[in-house]
Design a protein around this motif. Sequence first.
Motif, PDB file in Angstrom:
ATOM      1  N   ASN A   1     -13.936  24.158 -12.656  1.00 11.55           N
ATOM      2  CA  ASN A   1     -12.973  23.094 -12.359  1.00 11.55           C
ATOM      3  C   ASN A   1     -13.633  21.749 -12.062  1.00 11.55           C
TER       4      ASN A   1
ATOM      5  N   ASP B   1     -10.115  29.279 -18.885  1.00 11.24           N
ATOM      6  CA  ASP B   1      -9.142  28.211 -18.995  1.00 11.24           C
ATOM      7  C   ASP B   1      -9.655  27.234 -20.047  1.00 11.24           C
TER       8      ASP B   1
ATOM      9  N   GLY C   1      -2.485  28.517 -21.506  1.00 12.27           N
ATOM     10  CA  GLY C   1      -3.599  27.621 -21.221  1.00 12.27           C
ATOM     11  C   GLY C   1      -4.966  28.269 -21.271  1.00 12.27           C
ATOM     12  N   GLN C   2      -5.026  29.562 -21.597  1.00 11.18           N
ATOM     13  CA  GLN C   2      -6.294  30.270 -21.613  1.00 11.18           C
ATOM     14  C   GLN C   2      -6.813  30.502 -23.030  1.00 11.18           C
TER      15      GLN C   2
END
Length: 337
Positions: free
Chosen positions: A93, A123, A28-29
């Motif tokens: 986020n 991310d 996911g990075q």
Amino acid sequence: MRLYTLPKTDAISDLTLGERDTPRPARGQVLVRMRAASLNYRDLMIVTGNYSRGGVAPDRVPLSDGAGEVVETGEDVTRFNVGDRVAGIFMQNWLGGEVNDSHPGSALGGAVDGVLSEYVLFDQEGLVTLPEHLSFEEGATLPCAAVTAWNALYAGKSPLKAGDSVLLLGTGGVSMFGLQFACAAGARAIQTSSSDDKLARVRELGADDTINYRETPEWQEEVKRLTSGRGVDHVVEVGGAGTLPRSIESSRLGGQVNLIGVLTGGEINPTAIMRKSVLMRGIFVGSREMFEQMNRAITQHQIKPVIDRTFAFDDARAAFEHLESQQHLGKVVITID
């Protein structure tokens, strides 16, 4: 890879150039080869130990704003491919909706490592695609200052519209983006500065009216005169408590004051807010959703960020010193070659 860290935060001289192993992306990075970074007043406060949200961990990598290209992706990455040009979002986020208590803990260059590094792991959710017409240097100016201005003018109860009036304090990054967004919307822009040279420049960039606040210390009266006594619809307030009373007086009845900066100190009397039914909004940058909305507008209007000066990666301290001098108009950028 080369990068800057802050072993301590007492002065600009604490910026320390060093080396670490280049990281590899996990599931996911995305690994980004950074090409440029830009400075905000927040970064100066962090480096000098004056950040209002508290200190940072030792050896923190500074700066929230940067742009580069994707050079490697981990498993299950679907949003980006190698070669894509990207910028990180300020709070990693805060993807959309209202800000909540978890979001500040993901702020680049403060709560987590920032972007003043040759390579940075993100991310995949913490990146946006750069507008195609912007260079890496221009794209690096967007994550904090531009999104903050966009949030102020478009994410509140009364979004900016054609024919509105906007008061912009100073000629730093947020105010210059506010000017460009106001011009694109067909709004009237009134801008302040203590420098006649800077005021001449912002008029070239589209400001309708300008005020030298050193020559006109009661500048709120001039704002009211320029608006036939009505006041402005929006204020982009970057000064803080020291300028806020005048910003409130500059606002129309029921206007919106977007409080962003903390450049000056002082006391705030809430009576004027009540008397004028002003909507006061505290702005803490914005979400990925806002960033992507803003990028569509920047692309549509082919807006080019105003860059005051560009410094080499090895001259990062000089870039901070230039920002500290307050001689800049627009953004200060560091290239990462």
